[in-house]
Design an enzyme around this catalytic site. Structure first.
Site, PDB file in Angstrom:
ATOM      1  N   HIS A  97      19.962 -25.088  38.907  1.00 25.35           N
ATOM      2  CA  HIS A  97      21.388 -24.763  38.956  1.00 25.35           C
ATOM      3  C   HIS A  97      22.138 -25.809  38.138  1.00 25.35           C
ATOM      4  O   HIS A  97      22.371 -26.934  38.603  1.00 25.35           O
ATOM      5  CB  HIS A  97      21.855 -24.775  40.407  1.00 25.35           C
ATOM      6  CG  HIS A  97      23.237 -24.239  40.594  1.00 25.35           C
ATOM      7  ND1 HIS A  97      23.541 -22.901  40.446  1.00 25.35           N
ATOM      8  CD2 HIS A  97      24.399 -24.850  40.926  1.00 25.35           C
ATOM      9  CE1 HIS A  97      24.820 -22.710  40.687  1.00 25.35           C
ATOM     10  NE2 HIS A  97      25.367 -23.883  40.966  1.00 25.35           N
ATOM     11  N   ASP A 156      16.657 -21.638  39.654  1.00 27.32           N
ATOM     12  CA  ASP A 156      17.932 -21.885  40.348  1.00 27.32           C
ATOM     13  C   ASP A 156      17.776 -21.528  41.823  1.00 27.32           C
ATOM     14  O   ASP A 156      17.560 -20.364  42.168  1.00 27.32           O
ATOM     15  CB  ASP A 156      19.041 -21.039  39.705  1.00 27.32           C
ATOM     16  CG  ASP A 156      20.432 -21.425  40.187  1.00 27.32           C
ATOM     17  OD1 ASP A 156      20.563 -21.880  41.341  1.00 27.32           O
ATOM     18  OD2 ASP A 156      21.392 -21.253  39.419  1.00 27.32           O
ATOM     19  N   SER A 172      28.634 -22.015  37.983  1.00 25.31           N
ATOM     20  CA  SER A 172      28.675 -21.913  39.431  1.00 25.31           C
ATOM     21  C   SER A 172      30.045 -21.408  39.912  1.00 25.31           C
ATOM     22  O   SER A 172      30.461 -20.316  39.531  1.00 25.31           O
ATOM     23  CB  SER A 172      28.322 -23.273  40.042  1.00 25.31           C
ATOM     24  OG  SER A 172      28.053 -23.159  41.416  1.00 25.31           O
TER      25      SER A 172
END
Length: 354
Positions: free
Chosen positions: A162, A127, A27
């Site tokens: 995610h 995600d 991320s």
């Protein structure tokens, strides 16, 4: 694994091979991985990008706001994370153009360094935080910068949310999109990343036996509150390296809400009453250390910190990939060798010997 995390040490130097270090992140840590990789490509042999977009992707639409700082933040939240259509994702050719401009201005290392490097790129098809179309542009960017397809491992078929994937039964289900962003998919993704960057690694050990050390990060960013970095970072050093064996360094960059000191913010104040029990899970449970132990890899875990004030608006403890550490709102510098966080992390690598 012998931990000394309650004892603070000064980051030490080891027998580290120059130019053979690597880095990876999830991320915001993945966006920072791309920036740090291009800024200091001479220091690295490869990178792992999990749910991260292309270099300077926030600069796709400068007209989003009057100030560049505001425009980049809006682009980060929209085009770089959740574009309405795949066509609105930050385009790889634009990132390549900006990278070549930074190279021309001697703000980053020569991009030719990338041609011999190995890159792992992953996006989960479930995600909902960073859209897969954005991550696909990261792959295309590396291709355009000269990394051959044979050296790029690109994965986009697994229905993961995610997260960094683990085989820990206590982690979230594979398709989750929630903190602590560690999902159980039945394998250690950190092992896949390292095995791609360094082909031929030995199998991980069942139990790491080196030392996890806590060190003072403040000397590396000058205790500058604009840095939004924690007071302390962590480094895992295998016993063989402590005993003098040659080593390589891998920098593992956590994502938002994953730093050891993370707490949520409410109306600008740290909300310690609702502190999530994430602790040091990115440091201790993601599998980096067990593979590092059997391959004389030092794992450096720099730590970002949450802040929500006039100096650094970063309540989720993200790494800076849109310019919040910049001194100038008109010309945010978050991507070059002189960027505050990049300079600090690379100084840690240099201290270790890499």
């Amino acid at each position: 694994m012998r931990q000394t995390s309650t004892h603070i040490v000064q980051l030490d130097q080891y027998k580290v091979a120059a130019g053979e270090s690597s880095l990876s992140g999830l991320s915001s840590g993945a966006f920072m991985t791309v920036q740090l990789h291009l800024a200091h490509s001479a220091s690295f042999a490869g990178a792992g990008v999990v749910a991260g977009g292309p270099y300077r992707g926030v600069e796709t639409f400068r007209g989003a706001a009057w100030l560049a700082e505001d425009a980049y933040e809006l682009n980060a939240l929209q085009l770089c994370m959740a574009p309405l259509t795949p066509q609105l994702a930050p385009p790889a050719p634009r990132s390549v153009q900006l990278a070549r401009e930074a190279e021309r201005d001697a703000l980053i290392d020569p991009l030719a360094n990338l041609a011999h490097q190995r890159v792992y790129i992953f996006t989960g098809s479930a995600d909902s935080v960073v859209n897969s179309a954005v991550v696909a542009q990261t792959r295309d960017m590396y291709r355009l910068l000269g990394v051959p397809d044979s050296q790029i491992a690109y994965h986009d078929q697994l229905p993961a949310g995610h997260s960094l994937i683990t085989d820990n039964p206590e982690d979230s289900p594979l398709g989750s999109n929630q903190p602590p962003y560690l999902n159980n998919g039945g394998f250690m993704q950190s092992h896949h990343i390292l095995q791609h960057i360094y082909p031929g690694l030995a199998a991980p050990v069942a139990q790491a036996s080196g030392q996890l050390l806590r060190f003072d990060q403040r000397e590396f960013f000058g205790n500058d509150p604009h840095a939004s970095m924690a007071d302390f970072g962590y480094v895992y050093v295998p016993q063989a390296v402590l005993d003098g064996a040659p080593a390589r360094v891998h920098i593992a960059l956590h994502g938002c809400k994953q730093g050891y000191s993370y707490v949520s913010y409410t109306l600008g104040q740290a909300d310690t009453a609702t502190q999530p029990p994430y602790g040091n899970r990115y440091i201790t449970t993601t599998g980096y250390n067990t593979l590092a132990d059997s391959n004389n890899l030092i794992v450096l875990y720099p730590q970002a910190a949450g802040s929500d004030n006039t100096l650094a608006q970063n309540p989720d403890g993200c790494w800076d990939w849109w310019g919040y550490t910049s001194r100038s709102a008109d010309y945010p510098d978050y991507y070059s060798r002189q960027a505050l966080q990049i300079r600090a992390i690379h100084a840690m690598l240099q201290r270790l010997g890499g």
